[in-house]
Scaffold this active site. Structure first.
Site, PDB file in Angstrom:
ATOM      1  CE  LYS A  54      -3.884  -2.277   0.290  1.00 42.89           C
ATOM      2  NZ  LYS A  54      -3.395  -3.609  -0.060  1.00 42.89           N
TER       3      LYS A  54
HETATM    4  N1  T4K Z   1      -9.165  -5.567   1.346  1.00 38.78           N
HETATM    5  C1  T4K Z   1      -8.678  -5.163   0.165  1.00 38.78           C
HETATM    6  C2  T4K Z   1      -9.580  -4.461  -0.797  1.00 38.78           C
HETATM    7  C3  T4K Z   1      -7.328  -5.373  -0.140  1.00 38.78           C
HETATM    8  O1  T4K Z   1      -6.817  -4.977  -1.323  1.00 38.78           O
HETATM    9  C4  T4K Z   1      -6.502  -6.037   0.796  1.00 38.78           C
HETATM   10  C5  T4K Z   1      -5.118  -6.321   0.492  1.00 38.78           C
HETATM   11  C6  T4K Z   1      -7.065  -6.416   2.035  1.00 38.78           C
HETATM   12  C7  T4K Z   1      -8.403  -6.172   2.273  1.00 38.78           C
HETATM   13  C8  T4K Z   1      -6.246  -7.069   3.110  1.00 38.78           C
HETATM   14  O2  T4K Z   1      -5.224  -6.198   3.574  1.00 38.78           O
HETATM   15  P1  T4K Z   1      -3.988  -6.822   4.433  1.00 38.78           P
HETATM   16  O3  T4K Z   1      -4.537  -7.884   5.326  1.00 38.78           O
HETATM   17  O4  T4K Z   1      -2.975  -7.357   3.426  1.00 38.78           O
HETATM   18  O5  T4K Z   1      -3.478  -5.632   5.211  1.00 38.78           O
HETATM   19  C9  T4K Z   1      -1.196  -7.736  -2.386  1.00 38.78           C
HETATM   20  C10 T4K Z   1      -1.122  -7.451  -0.905  1.00 38.78           C
HETATM   21  O6  T4K Z   1      -0.449  -8.513  -0.221  1.00 38.78           O
HETATM   22  C11 T4K Z   1      -2.465  -7.237  -0.278  1.00 38.78           C
HETATM   23  O7  T4K Z   1      -2.234  -6.575   0.967  1.00 38.78           O
HETATM   24  C12 T4K Z   1      -3.329  -6.342  -1.143  1.00 38.78           C
HETATM   25  N2  T4K Z   1      -4.665  -6.192  -0.672  1.00 38.78           N
HETATM   26  C13 T4K Z   1      -3.398  -6.884  -2.558  1.00 38.78           C
HETATM   27  C14 T4K Z   1      -4.219  -5.994  -3.454  1.00 38.78           C
HETATM   28  O8  T4K Z   1      -2.087  -6.906  -3.057  1.00 38.78           O
HETATM   29  P2  T4K Z   1      -0.559  -9.943  -3.600  1.00 38.78           P
HETATM   30  O9  T4K Z   1      -0.917 -11.343  -3.376  1.00 38.78           O
HETATM   31  O10 T4K Z   1      -0.669  -9.417  -4.970  1.00 38.78           O
HETATM   32  O11 T4K Z   1       0.867  -9.602  -2.979  1.00 38.78           O
HETATM   33  P3  T4K Z   1       2.305  -9.984  -3.524  1.00 38.78           P
HETATM   34  O12 T4K Z   1       3.078 -10.525  -2.390  1.00 38.78           O
HETATM   35  O13 T4K Z   1       2.204 -10.832  -4.729  1.00 38.78           O
HETATM   36  O14 T4K Z   1       2.945  -8.589  -3.876  1.00 38.78           O
HETATM   37  C15 T4K Z   1       2.443  -7.784  -4.926  1.00 38.78           C
HETATM   38  C16 T4K Z   1       3.587  -7.111  -5.653  1.00 38.78           C
HETATM   39  O15 T4K Z   1       4.298  -6.270  -4.787  1.00 38.78           O
HETATM   40  C17 T4K Z   1       4.594  -8.077  -6.264  1.00 38.78           C
HETATM   41  O16 T4K Z   1       4.839  -7.672  -7.596  1.00 38.78           O
HETATM   42  C18 T4K Z   1       5.848  -7.892  -5.440  1.00 38.78           C
HETATM   43  C19 T4K Z   1       5.692  -6.511  -4.842  1.00 38.78           C
HETATM   44  N3  T4K Z   1       6.267  -6.420  -3.494  1.00 38.78           N
HETATM   45  C20 T4K Z   1       5.589  -7.025  -2.479  1.00 38.78           C
HETATM   46  C21 T4K Z   1       6.087  -6.968  -1.195  1.00 38.78           C
HETATM   47  C22 T4K Z   1       5.345  -7.631  -0.062  1.00 38.78           C
HETATM   48  C23 T4K Z   1       7.439  -5.746  -3.290  1.00 38.78           C
HETATM   49  O17 T4K Z   1       8.041  -5.211  -4.246  1.00 38.78           O
HETATM   50  N4  T4K Z   1       7.928  -5.646  -2.015  1.00 38.78           N
HETATM   51  C24 T4K Z   1       7.296  -6.221  -0.951  1.00 38.78           C
HETATM   52  O18 T4K Z   1       7.755  -6.083   0.208  1.00 38.78           O
HETATM   53  O19 T4K Z   1      -1.475  -9.072  -2.622  1.00 38.78           O
END
Ligand code: T4K
Length: 387
Positions: free
Chosen positions: A192
């Site tokens: 975020k």
């Molecule tokens: N409600 C809504 C509408 C939401 O969008 C979300 C979360 C939630 C509730 C729940 O919030 P939290 O419980 O997470 O606080 C990502 C996020 O993990 C997620 O928080 C978010 N929405 C969602 C829209 O996006 P993924 O599965 O796509 O995450 P991931 O690990 O594949 O990372 C996404 C991209 O970010 C990748 O290209 C890599 C990059 N990245 C990721 C991390 C963690 C980085 O460059 N550095 C990092 O440290 O869900």
């Protein structure tokens, strides 16, 4: 394109964290180490709480470990119990639906309107005798139709809870997101634009709900350490709050980078048939943290997945937020109690078209020009058309 070197030598991510002022973060972290106070509502968490409440314009903020546990706690604190039905959009992060399912509620999925948010007309049709709440989501930070959902909730005596995970710092009718419904839930996940590594916050003006949520977050204990409710560990750490505060310090800088990026994408994709860039709500403050396009394969000359593949070949790791819709993932797609009239046509069409593109402080004009060029090439078979 095949065989040619990728346009970018290192990957461009959606959701690459904004870091803020590293030395401020390290100072705050050092303070926590010096104090030997690392968790359980320490001074940094309390400072974060006050800053987020001020941003949301609410009487209460309850910082939590992440927004998923925040939604669970907010829903439970609002009285949602096992077996209750909750009307919620399918077009959202699985986190929204799973948080409800995890506390025993049954999500009943509604379709979207033209802004990718819950269609209030469909919500109205889904409310039945077992409905106990409505959960709206501000998808990509664009506020859902709060007034219409609140009117429906009031008419049926239901609480309206808002998943504001993506809408920190946005407004609805000029008022900050955070103060609507019985409670709203923010996310401060690393991806975020404001992050606390992992983190979230429940914001509300309801004194009793806030008190219950506080106790629920802390294994059911109130401030006097009496057990008052069934709780969970939903606490935020001091390290998270240190990062959250550092992010809040940088908020305006990050939003202006996001806004500039949005402008650059708008001009870079202008005139490209079949590719539509999502825009913020007119007249409202937006955080611009997601750059979202819809690719209409029938018009664009390439479908969304072709564009996704072309970007990936050039090291641009775009994301299909959200695909598939929650009603099409386990356990909901096979849930015996789920009586949503399926399919949800607008949600399914949207899920097939959406693509989120890199933005944030890690991305600038050169990257955006390159990304728009790749999209144009994918859509026009390599013939770059003038914008
Ligand atoms: N409600 C809504 C509408 C939401 O969008 C979300 C979360 C939630 C509730 C729940 O919030 P939290 O419980 O997470 O606080 C990502 C996020 O993990 C997620 O928080 C978010 N929405 C969602 C829209 O996006 P993924 O599965 O796509 O995450 P991931 O690990 O594949 O990372 C996404 C991209 O970010 C990748 O290209 C890599 C990059 N990245 C990721 C991390 C963690 C980085 O460059 N550095 C990092 O440290 O869900």
């Amino acid at each position: 394109m095949t065989g040619s070197p990728p346009r970018f030598s290192t990957p461009l991510h959606v959701g690459r964290p904004n870091i803020g002022d590293r030395s401020k973060f390290l100072d705050r972290l050092g303070g926590a180490l010096d104090r030997h106070w690392l968790a359980n509502n320490g001074p940094l968490v309390r400072e974060f709480e006050a800053r987020v409440a001020a941003l949301a314009g609410t009487r209460h903020c309850v910082p939590v470990g992440n927004a998923t546990v925040g939604i669970q706690i907010a829903a439970k604190a609002a009285g949602i119990a096992p077996g209750d039905e909750v009307v919620v959009p399918s077009f959202t992060s699985p986190a929204t639906a799973h948080a409800l399912h995890w506390i025993g509620a049954t999500p009943v999925f509604c379709d979207v309107d033209g802004t990718a948010n819950a269609d209030p007309g469909h919500v109205a049709r889904l409310i039945g005798p077992r409905t106990r709440a409505i959960v709206g989501v501000h998808v990509f930070g664009r506020p859902c139709e709060i007034d219409r959902l609140a009117a429906l909730a009031e008419r049926h005596g239901l609480p309206l809870i808002l998943d504001a995970a993506q809408a920190v710092g946005c407004t609805y009718r000029g008022r900050p997101i955070g103060g609507f419904g019985v409670a709203e839930v923010f996310s401060f996940h690393a991806t975020k634009y404001l992050n606390s590594f992992e983190g979230g916050a429940i914001v509300t003006d309801d004194d009793e709900l806030a008190e219950r949520a506080r106790a629920m977050r802390n294994l059911g204990m109130n401030d006097e350490r009496d057990q008052v409710v069934c709780g969970i560990n939903g606490r935020m750490t001091e390290a998270s709050a240190a990062m959250g505060l550092t992010s809040l310090d940088a908020m305006e800088t990050i939003i202006s980078a996001n806004r500039r990026n949005h402008r650059l994408y708008r001009s870079g994709l202008a005139g490209l048939d079949g590719v539509r860039l999502h825009e913020p709500a007119p007249g409202e403050r937006a955080n611009h943290q997601y750059i979202v396009i819809e690719v209409d394969g029938a018009v664009a000359g390439a479908d969304r997945d072709t564009v996704l593949g072309a970007l990936a070949r050039h090291n641009v790791l775009a994301r299909r937020y959200f695909h598939p819709g929650c009603h099409q993932i386990p356990p909901y797609r096979d849930h015996p109690a789920l009586h949503t009239p399926l399919p949800l046509p607008r949600t399914e069409a949207l899920c097939d078209r959406v693509l989120s593109l890199p933005t944030g402080t890690a991305v600038g004009p050169a990257e955006i020009a390159g990304i728009c060029g790749i999209i144009r090439e994918a859509c026009t078979g390599g013939q770059v058309r003038a914008a």
